[in-house]
Scaffold this motif. Structure first.
Motif, PDB file in Angstrom:
ATOM      1  N   GLN A   3       5.739   1.252  -2.747  1.00  0.00           N
ATOM      2  CA  GLN A   3       4.840   0.951  -3.580  1.00  0.00           C
ATOM      3  C   GLN A   3       3.753  -0.107  -3.863  1.00  0.00           C
ATOM      4  O   GLN A   3       3.467  -1.000  -3.404  1.00  0.00           O
ATOM      5  N   LEU A   4       2.532   0.489  -4.155  1.00  0.00           N
ATOM      6  CA  LEU A   4       0.777   0.046  -4.021  1.00  0.00           C
ATOM      7  C   LEU A   4       0.866  -0.098  -5.508  1.00  0.00           C
ATOM      8  O   LEU A   4       0.238   1.061  -6.548  1.00  0.00           O
ATOM      9  N   VAL A   5       0.689  -1.271  -6.182  1.00  0.00           N
ATOM     10  CA  VAL A   5      -0.391  -1.669  -7.035  1.00  0.00           C
ATOM     11  C   VAL A   5      -1.382  -2.502  -7.920  1.00  0.00           C
ATOM     12  O   VAL A   5      -1.384  -3.492  -7.004  1.00  0.00           O
ATOM     13  N   ALA A  24       1.498  -5.227  -2.645  1.00  0.00           N
ATOM     14  CA  ALA A  24       2.315  -3.999  -1.746  1.00  0.00           C
ATOM     15  C   ALA A  24       3.674  -3.875  -1.631  1.00  0.00           C
ATOM     16  O   ALA A  24       3.711  -5.515  -1.702  1.00  0.00           O
ATOM     17  N   SER A  25       4.515  -3.397  -2.127  1.00  0.00           N
ATOM     18  CA  SER A  25       5.796  -3.474  -1.509  1.00  0.00           C
ATOM     19  C   SER A  25       7.090  -2.111  -1.393  1.00  0.00           C
ATOM     20  O   SER A  25       5.679  -1.470  -0.633  1.00  0.00           O
ATOM     21  N   GLY A  26       7.931  -2.270  -0.690  1.00  0.00           N
ATOM     22  CA  GLY A  26       8.862  -2.304   0.142  1.00  0.00           C
ATOM     23  C   GLY A  26       8.594  -2.066   1.880  1.00  0.00           C
ATOM     24  O   GLY A  26       9.313  -1.237   2.122  1.00  0.00           O
ATOM     25  N   ARG A  27       7.348  -2.432   1.967  1.00  0.00           N
ATOM     26  CA  ARG A  27       7.480  -2.678   3.622  1.00  0.00           C
ATOM     27  C   ARG A  27       6.686  -3.850   3.752  1.00  0.00           C
ATOM     28  O   ARG A  27       5.794  -4.089   3.182  1.00  0.00           O
ATOM     29  N   ASN A  28       7.028  -4.384   5.120  1.00  0.00           N
ATOM     30  CA  ASN A  28       5.573  -5.483   5.436  1.00  0.00           C
ATOM     31  C   ASN A  28       4.168  -5.303   5.885  1.00  0.00           C
ATOM     32  O   ASN A  28       4.845  -4.799   6.614  1.00  0.00           O
ATOM     33  N   PHE A  29       3.201  -5.151   5.119  1.00  0.00           N
ATOM     34  CA  PHE A  29       2.080  -4.313   5.069  1.00  0.00           C
ATOM     35  C   PHE A  29       0.733  -5.450   5.977  1.00  0.00           C
ATOM     36  O   PHE A  29      -0.006  -5.450   6.663  1.00  0.00           O
ATOM     37  N   THR A  78      -0.401  -8.933  -0.302  1.00  0.00           N
ATOM     38  CA  THR A  78      -1.816  -8.109  -1.346  1.00  0.00           C
ATOM     39  C   THR A  78      -2.972  -7.724  -0.928  1.00  0.00           C
ATOM     40  O   THR A  78      -2.928  -9.568   0.003  1.00  0.00           O
ATOM     41  N   ILE A  79      -4.001  -7.367  -1.432  1.00  0.00           N
ATOM     42  CA  ILE A  79      -5.390  -7.228  -1.093  1.00  0.00           C
ATOM     43  C   ILE A  79      -6.250  -7.386  -2.237  1.00  0.00           C
ATOM     44  O   ILE A  79      -5.592  -6.958  -3.403  1.00  0.00           O
ATOM     45  N   HIS A  80      -7.665  -8.473  -2.130  1.00  0.00           N
ATOM     46  CA  HIS A  80      -8.715  -7.771  -3.432  1.00  0.00           C
ATOM     47  C   HIS A  80      -9.547  -7.326  -2.783  1.00  0.00           C
ATOM     48  O   HIS A  80      -9.622  -6.950  -2.104  1.00  0.00           O
ATOM     49  N   PRO A  98      -2.171   1.501   2.640  1.00  0.00           N
ATOM     50  CA  PRO A  98      -1.965   0.555   3.396  1.00  0.00           C
ATOM     51  C   PRO A  98      -2.270   1.180   5.444  1.00  0.00           C
ATOM     52  O   PRO A  98      -2.883   2.524   5.102  1.00  0.00           O
ATOM     53  N   ASP A  99      -2.557   1.024   6.247  1.00  0.00           N
ATOM     54  CA  ASP A  99      -2.618   1.061   7.562  1.00  0.00           C
ATOM     55  C   ASP A  99      -3.456   2.308   7.511  1.00  0.00           C
ATOM     56  O   ASP A  99      -3.702   3.487   7.965  1.00  0.00           O
ATOM     57  N   VAL A 100      -5.028   1.731   7.499  1.00  0.00           N
ATOM     58  CA  VAL A 100      -6.370   2.153   7.532  1.00  0.00           C
ATOM     59  C   VAL A 100      -6.987   1.996   8.824  1.00  0.00           C
ATOM     60  O   VAL A 100      -6.686   0.669   9.396  1.00  0.00           O
ATOM     61  N   THR A 101      -7.587   3.193   9.429  1.00  0.00           N
ATOM     62  CA  THR A 101      -8.355   2.786  10.612  1.00  0.00           C
ATOM     63  C   THR A 101      -9.670   2.054  10.337  1.00  0.00           C
ATOM     64  O   THR A 101      -9.821   2.542   8.642  1.00  0.00           O
ATOM     65  N   PRO A 102     -10.395   1.878  11.603  1.00  0.00           N
ATOM     66  CA  PRO A 102     -11.393   0.775  11.289  1.00  0.00           C
ATOM     67  C   PRO A 102     -12.575   1.848  10.654  1.00  0.00           C
ATOM     68  O   PRO A 102     -13.683   1.657   9.906  1.00  0.00           O
TER      69      PRO A 102
END
Length: 121
Positions: A3-5, A24-29, A78-80, A98-102
């Motif tokens: 989940q991403l909020v 983010a929840s449901g996984r450790n990012f 969390t990201i900002h 999540p999991d975005v390439t450069p």
């Protein structure tokens, strides 16, 4: 279940600032790069910024360089996105991923509901 909020959007005048957050929840990012994207009305979703898992590597779209700052709090999953000197062309719905390439390409298909940013002229 991932989940991403996203939160923090709103209506602001040109030149103003907003700070967006994505929880983010449901996984450790904490070991994944995370990114911000946006979608303006009638346009494709576009890359805004990406931050590596450590926070040591960051890339921005040319259109936001020098105005936006991405950061992360791994302990909080969390990201900002600090957005300064906002312009009307920054208007759109902002999403994190999540999991975005450069190069700013998300490897998965995880999206939240987004948060609306509207910049008036």
């Amino acid at each position: 279940q991932v989940q991403l909020v996203e939160s923090g959007g709103g209506l602001v005048q040109a030149g103003g600032s907003l700070r967006l957050s994505c929880a983010a929840s449901g996984r450790n990012f904490s070991s994944y790069a995370m990114g911000w994207f946006r979608q303006a009305p009638g346009k494709e979703r576009e890359f805004v910024a990406v931050i590596s898992w450590s926070g040591g590597t960051i890339y921005y779209a040319d259109s936001v360089k020098g105005r936006f700052t991405i950061s992360r709090e791994n302990g909080k999953n969390t990201i900002h996105l600090q957005m300064n000197s906002l312009k009307p062309e920054d208007t759109g719905v902002y999403y994190c991923a999540p999991d975005v390439t450069p190069r700013g390409v998300p490897r998965g298909d995880y999206w939240g509901q987004g948060t609306q940013v509207t910049v008036s002229s």
